[in-house]
Design a protein around this motif. Structure first.
Motif, PDB file in Angstrom:
ATOM      1  N   GLY A 158       0.821  -0.982  -0.100  1.00 26.68           N
ATOM      2  CA  GLY A 158       0.026   0.140   0.127  1.00 26.68           C
ATOM      3  C   GLY A 158       0.900   1.200  -0.071  1.00 26.68           C
ATOM      4  N   VAL A 159       0.314   2.217   0.854  1.00 32.85           N
ATOM      5  CA  VAL A 159       0.997   3.596   0.889  1.00 32.85           C
ATOM      6  C   VAL A 159       1.133   3.905   2.371  1.00 32.85           C
ATOM      7  N   TRP A 160       2.500   4.186   2.559  1.00 34.99           N
ATOM      8  CA  TRP A 160       2.872   4.534   3.949  1.00 34.99           C
ATOM      9  C   TRP A 160       3.350   6.242   4.002  1.00 34.99           C
ATOM     10  N   GLN A 161       2.744   7.183   4.485  1.00 34.74           N
ATOM     11  CA  GLN A 161       2.829   8.599   4.556  1.00 34.74           C
ATOM     12  C   GLN A 161       3.405   8.862   3.112  1.00 34.74           C
ATOM     13  N   GLY A 162       2.458   8.652   2.145  1.00 40.47           N
ATOM     14  CA  GLY A 162       2.727   9.273   0.752  1.00 40.47           C
ATOM     15  C   GLY A 162       3.698   8.215  -0.190  1.00 40.47           C
ATOM     16  N   ARG A 163       4.316   7.321   0.275  1.00 39.85           N
ATOM     17  CA  ARG A 163       5.084   6.501  -0.525  1.00 39.85           C
ATOM     18  C   ARG A 163       4.632   5.274  -0.681  1.00 39.85           C
ATOM     19  N   ARG A 164       4.817   4.699  -1.822  1.00 40.73           N
ATOM     20  CA  ARG A 164       4.411   3.165  -2.021  1.00 40.73           C
ATOM     21  C   ARG A 164       5.332   2.479  -1.266  1.00 40.73           C
ATOM     22  N   VAL A 165       4.558   1.413  -0.547  1.00 43.60           N
ATOM     23  CA  VAL A 165       5.335   0.099   0.149  1.00 43.60           C
ATOM     24  C   VAL A 165       5.035  -1.201  -0.206  1.00 43.60           C
ATOM     25  N   ALA A 166       6.059  -2.013  -0.138  1.00 42.95           N
ATOM     26  CA  ALA A 166       5.636  -3.532  -0.291  1.00 42.95           C
ATOM     27  C   ALA A 166       6.606  -4.141   0.596  1.00 42.95           C
ATOM     28  N   HIS A 167       5.967  -5.064   1.435  1.00 44.14           N
ATOM     29  CA  HIS A 167       6.953  -5.854   2.528  1.00 44.14           C
ATOM     30  C   HIS A 167       6.541  -7.013   2.498  1.00 44.14           C
ATOM     31  N   GLU A 168       7.712  -7.967   2.641  1.00 47.31           N
ATOM     32  CA  GLU A 168       7.319  -9.576   2.866  1.00 47.31           C
ATOM     33  C   GLU A 168       8.378 -10.206   3.864  1.00 47.31           C
ATOM     34  N   ARG A 169       7.854 -10.985   4.719  1.00 50.31           N
ATOM     35  CA  ARG A 169       8.531 -11.723   5.733  1.00 50.31           C
ATOM     36  C   ARG A 169       8.035 -13.042   5.910  1.00 50.31           C
ATOM     37  N   THR A 170       8.969 -13.880   5.841  1.00 53.53           N
ATOM     38  CA  THR A 170       8.405 -15.502   6.170  1.00 53.53           C
ATOM     39  C   THR A 170       8.933 -15.905   7.460  1.00 53.53           C
ATOM     40  N   PHE A 171       8.232 -16.224   8.345  1.00 53.97           N
ATOM     41  CA  PHE A 171       8.340 -16.971   9.488  1.00 53.97           C
ATOM     42  C   PHE A 171       8.363 -18.445   9.472  1.00 53.97           C
ATOM     43  N   ALA A 172       9.160 -19.177  10.106  1.00 56.97           N
ATOM     44  CA  ALA A 172       9.315 -20.669  10.040  1.00 56.97           C
ATOM     45  C   ALA A 172       8.034 -21.400  10.427  1.00 56.97           C
ATOM     46  N   ASN A 173       7.193 -20.708  11.266  1.00 56.39           N
ATOM     47  CA  ASN A 173       5.832 -21.416  11.802  1.00 56.39           C
ATOM     48  C   ASN A 173       5.035 -20.061  12.334  1.00 56.39           C
ATOM     49  N   GLU A 174       3.748 -20.322  12.704  1.00 55.09           N
ATOM     50  CA  GLU A 174       2.965 -19.355  13.091  1.00 55.09           C
ATOM     51  C   GLU A 174       3.206 -19.071  14.571  1.00 55.09           C
ATOM     52  N   CYS A 175       3.957 -19.928  15.289  1.00 53.60           N
ATOM     53  CA  CYS A 175       4.225 -19.516  16.686  1.00 53.60           C
ATOM     54  C   CYS A 175       5.274 -18.296  16.678  1.00 53.60           C
ATOM     55  N   LEU A 176       6.206 -18.321  15.769  1.00 49.26           N
ATOM     56  CA  LEU A 176       7.231 -17.327  15.809  1.00 49.26           C
ATOM     57  C   LEU A 176       6.580 -16.375  15.331  1.00 49.26           C
ATOM     58  N   LEU A 177       5.635 -16.203  14.335  1.00 52.54           N
ATOM     59  CA  LEU A 177       4.911 -14.821  14.025  1.00 52.54           C
ATOM     60  C   LEU A 177       4.258 -14.411  15.265  1.00 52.54           C
TER      61      LEU A 177
END
Length: 144
Positions: free
Chosen positions: A115-134
């Motif tokens: 989406g957009v954060w404070q007027g600039r386009r952003v895209a972020h992705e992060r993978t966790f080994a499992n749901e517990c770590l998230l």
């Protein structure tokens, strides 16, 4: 004199036709004229099972709007927006999970922000080994 009165009436009608919609749109915007003082901040956050956003099917998704006021389908928009502001919009700082009391089972979970954060386009992705770590991350942002 009748010519002058006719010109005055014509100018009044023309000014109302041109300026009337401009004044009405400022009043119709959310938050009035002050809403234009904020850079847009509107995000879509997803959580999905898989090793990357390209292969993970989204299991949950929420929206988060931070300006002019926190809102969206995120369960804690005010807390999530406050975290993002405190981190300066650094999603990596917020998505760092601790090892906590989680098992070493590998069942990858990927979170995305788009989406957009404070007027600039952003895209972020992060993978966790499992749901517990998230879930062990102390961030409100990905708690949905």
């Amino acid at each position: 004199m009748p010519n002058t009165a006719r010109w005055a009436a014509t100018l009044t009608v023309a000014a109302t036709a041109v300026c009337g919609p401009l004044a009405g749109s400022a009043l119709a915007s959310p938050g009035g004229a002050a809403a234009g003082l904020y850079a847009p901040s509107a995000l879509v956050l997803t959580v999905g099972h898989g090793e990357s956003a390209a292969t993970a099917a989204p299991a949950r998704a929420v929206t988060l709007t931070c300006a002019p006021t926190p809102s969206g389908t995120h369960p804690a928009p005010a807390g999530a927006c406050a975290e993002l502001r405190a981190a300066g919009g650094d999603f990596d700082a917020l998505s760092g999970g601790s090892e906590g009391l989680c098992t070493k089972q590998y069942d990858p979970v990927t979170v995305t922000v788009d989406g957009v954060w404070q007027g600039r386009r952003v895209a972020h992705e992060r993978t966790f080994a499992n749901e517990c770590l998230l879930n062990s991350s102390e961030s409100v942002l990905f708690s949905f």
